[in-house]
Design a protein around this motif. Structure first.
Motif, short mmCIF file in Angstrom:
data_model
loop_
_atom_site.label_atom_id
_atom_site.label_comp_id
_atom_site.label_asym_id
_atom_site.label_seq_id
_atom_site.Cartn_x
_atom_site.Cartn_y
_atom_site.Cartn_z
N GLY A 84 0.82 -1.33 -0.22
CA GLY A 84 0.08 0.04 -0.10
C GLY A 84 0.87 1.45 0.14
N TYR A 107 -5.08 2.80 6.07
CA TYR A 107 -5.68 2.19 5.04
C TYR A 107 -5.86 0.84 5.22
CZ TYR A 107 -0.71 1.16 3.94
OH TYR A 107 0.52 0.73 3.83
N ARG A 258 14.73 -5.90 5.68
CA ARG A 258 13.47 -5.59 4.66
C ARG A 258 13.59 -5.95 3.18
NH1 ARG A 258 9.58 -6.07 6.04
NH2 ARG A 258 8.27 -4.10 5.36
N LEU A 260 11.99 -4.60 0.68
CA LEU A 260 11.67 -3.18 -0.26
C LEU A 260 12.57 -2.30 -0.23
CD1 LEU A 260 8.76 -4.26 1.63
CD2 LEU A 260 7.93 -3.00 0.02
N TYR A 263 13.37 1.89 1.84
CA TYR A 263 13.79 2.19 3.33
C TYR A 263 14.88 3.04 3.59
CZ TYR A 263 9.86 -0.95 4.59
OH TYR A 263 8.31 -1.57 4.60
N THR A 280 6.31 -13.06 10.62
CA THR A 280 6.30 -11.46 10.79
C THR A 280 4.76 -10.95 10.59
OG1 THR A 280 8.41 -11.22 9.72
CG2 THR A 280 7.29 -9.29 9.86
N TYR A 287 10.97 5.87 5.09
CA TYR A 287 11.41 5.85 3.52
C TYR A 287 11.39 7.22 3.13
CZ TYR A 287 6.12 5.92 3.44
OH TYR A 287 5.04 6.21 3.78
#
Ligand code: HAM
Length: 425
Positions: A84, A107, A258, A260, A263, A280, A287
């Motif tokens: 998201g 969200y 992580r 992605l 970060y 997790t 970010y």
């Protein structure tokens, strides 16, 4: 008979019996967000593919292997959102929500990743997440973690463990990355296939390998936290001091990296040992470069997302499962009583009672059976005469006869008494 069509692998139905727990978790999360002044944002499920490639990173598992990407009828390349954050940043920039403003947003909704399905890992899964814009932290980093901790407490979860790390600023991380690659190249014979592949594209992810054979190499790797730039080190110390002051327990894990790419600085994960490999439950981090990367003005940002399937799996029965039951089951044994039965059902609903109306006729016996199965406290049977039968299906009141005109008041009085019993008993 036609062959039945089955659901897509990794995409689950949520049947009514399971939904109560989801609603309970969602309502609790909503109340916690309210308590911290976060506002809900609702975002499209489909975005341009490029949005995810640019933000999550070309060389991440998600972008390389897991996205549901397709061309629509106009030839646009679109992707079902795998998370998201990217869409939230895109919407924030597009609607002018971010520049020179503080935004606390949350969200909820489905996300899609073409992963190998197993317990706790699905191809359509659901997240509740939050993104905060315009604050440098570390106070806001601590706020998000406290918000998470409050949610766990509100849901009665006592065994989630927090791991924190700092990835530093991009320049310091690039220097660390070079050092790490040097170290890994020197021991390349000990690397598994996955890690060799990552050596050039995403070497920090090697630190995240769960392969037991890799643990020796990983243990000897240079420590990320020892290579932080000074401002990032101060930021991390500041966060730790705030967490200590708030009494939040955590473990510093210098190998938490992580999956992605967006970060910077703070990253964290909440894990449990009750879910097997998919441990997790909630993960997030800062970010600070992403808004600019996606075409906005430089804006600090941090957020998290929790996996609903994993969270709900940890919950014992939700209180809502009991509270949502039908209270009164209304049936008419004779066709001409149906009008009165319908009026009674509507009258009770006007007064806030949960009523199930028996549709479909049938014998008295079958109607009572359905009444019992509904879980209702009372069954009301309207027959041919003026009188109706009220049967207590759960308590000790047995069966009484009442005139049709008195039914509504009789039931209201008894339901109130029954709910009072429930509270004290
Ligand atoms: P993530 O770590 O990719 O982060 O996902 C967050 C959480 O979503 C995971 O910890 C897990 O509970 C759940 N999850 C992820 N993949 C699956 C799956 N295939 N099946 C079931 N659950 C899954 C993010 O998505 C970031 N956007 C979090 C974030 C927000 N960072 C900053 N802001």
């Amino acid at each position: 008979m036609n062959k039945a069509i089955q659901a897509v692998r990794g995409m689950n139905d949520l049947l009514p019996d399971a939904v109560a727990r989801w609603q309970y978790a969602e309502a609790t999360a909503r109340a916690v967000f309210d308590a911290y002044g976060y506002r809900e944002i609702r975002l499209p499920v489909v975005e341009r593919t490029e949005l995810f490639a640019r933000s999550i990173g070309e060389h991440t598992d998600i972008v390389e292997k897991e996205m549901y990407t397709f061309e629509d009828r106009n030839g646009d390349r679109l992707t079902l959102r795998p998370e998201g954050t990217a869409g939230c940043v895109r919407a924030g920039i597009e609607s002018g929500l971010l520049h020179n403003q503080v935004q606390r947003l949350w969200y909820a909704g489905p996300m899609f990743r073409h992963e190998r399905p197993q317990k706790g890992r699905y191809r359509q899964f659901h997240q509740i997440g939050a993104e905060v814009f315009g604050l440098h932290g570390p106070d806001i980093d601590a706020e998000l973690i406290l918000l998470n901790a409050r949610l766990w407490r509100a849901l009665g979860l006592t065994d989630l463990e927090l791991e924190v790390n700092s990835l530093g600023a991009p320049a310091a991380r690039a220097a660390y990355r070079e050092k790490l690659v040097g170290y890994l190249r020197a021991r390349v014979d000990e690397l598994d296939e996955d890690s060799r592949r990552r050596l050039d594209s995403n070497p920090l992810r090697v630190l995240d390998s769960k392969n037991p054979a890799m643990q020796d190499v990983i243990a000897g790797a240079p420590n990320l936290l020892e290579h932080l730039d000074a401002p990032s080190r101060d930021h991390f110390e500041g966060l730790r001091a705030l967490l200590d002051a708030a009494g939040v327990r955590y473990r510093v894990n210098p190998r938490l990296v992580r999956g992605l790419d967006y970060y910077t600085r703070t990253v964290y994960e909440w894990t449990t040992d009750r879910l097997g490999a998919q441990a997790t439950v909630c993960a997030g981090g800062r970010y600070d470069g992403l808004v600019e990367l996606l075409g906005g003005k430089t804006t600090p940002a941090i957020g998290f997302a929790l996996g609903m399937e994993r969270l709900v799996e940890l919950l014992a029965q939700a209180p809502a499962e009991e509270a949502d039951r039908t209270e009164v089951y209304v049936a008419a044994a004779a066709a001409e009583a149906a009008h009165d039965a319908l009026r009674l059902a509507e009258g009770l609903r006007d007064r806030g009672v949960r009523v199930e109306w028996h549709c479909g006729g049938g014998s008295l016996k079958s109607q009572l059976k359905r009444a019992d199965r509904s879980g209702a406290r009372y069954a009301v049977l309207l027959g041919t005469g003026e009188a109706a039968v009220v049967k207590d299906l759960r308590g000790r009141e047995g069966q009484v006869e009442r005139a049709r005109a008195e039914l509504e008041d009789y039931l209201m009085t008894h339901l109130r008494a029954a709910s009072g019993e429930g509270r004290t008993g």
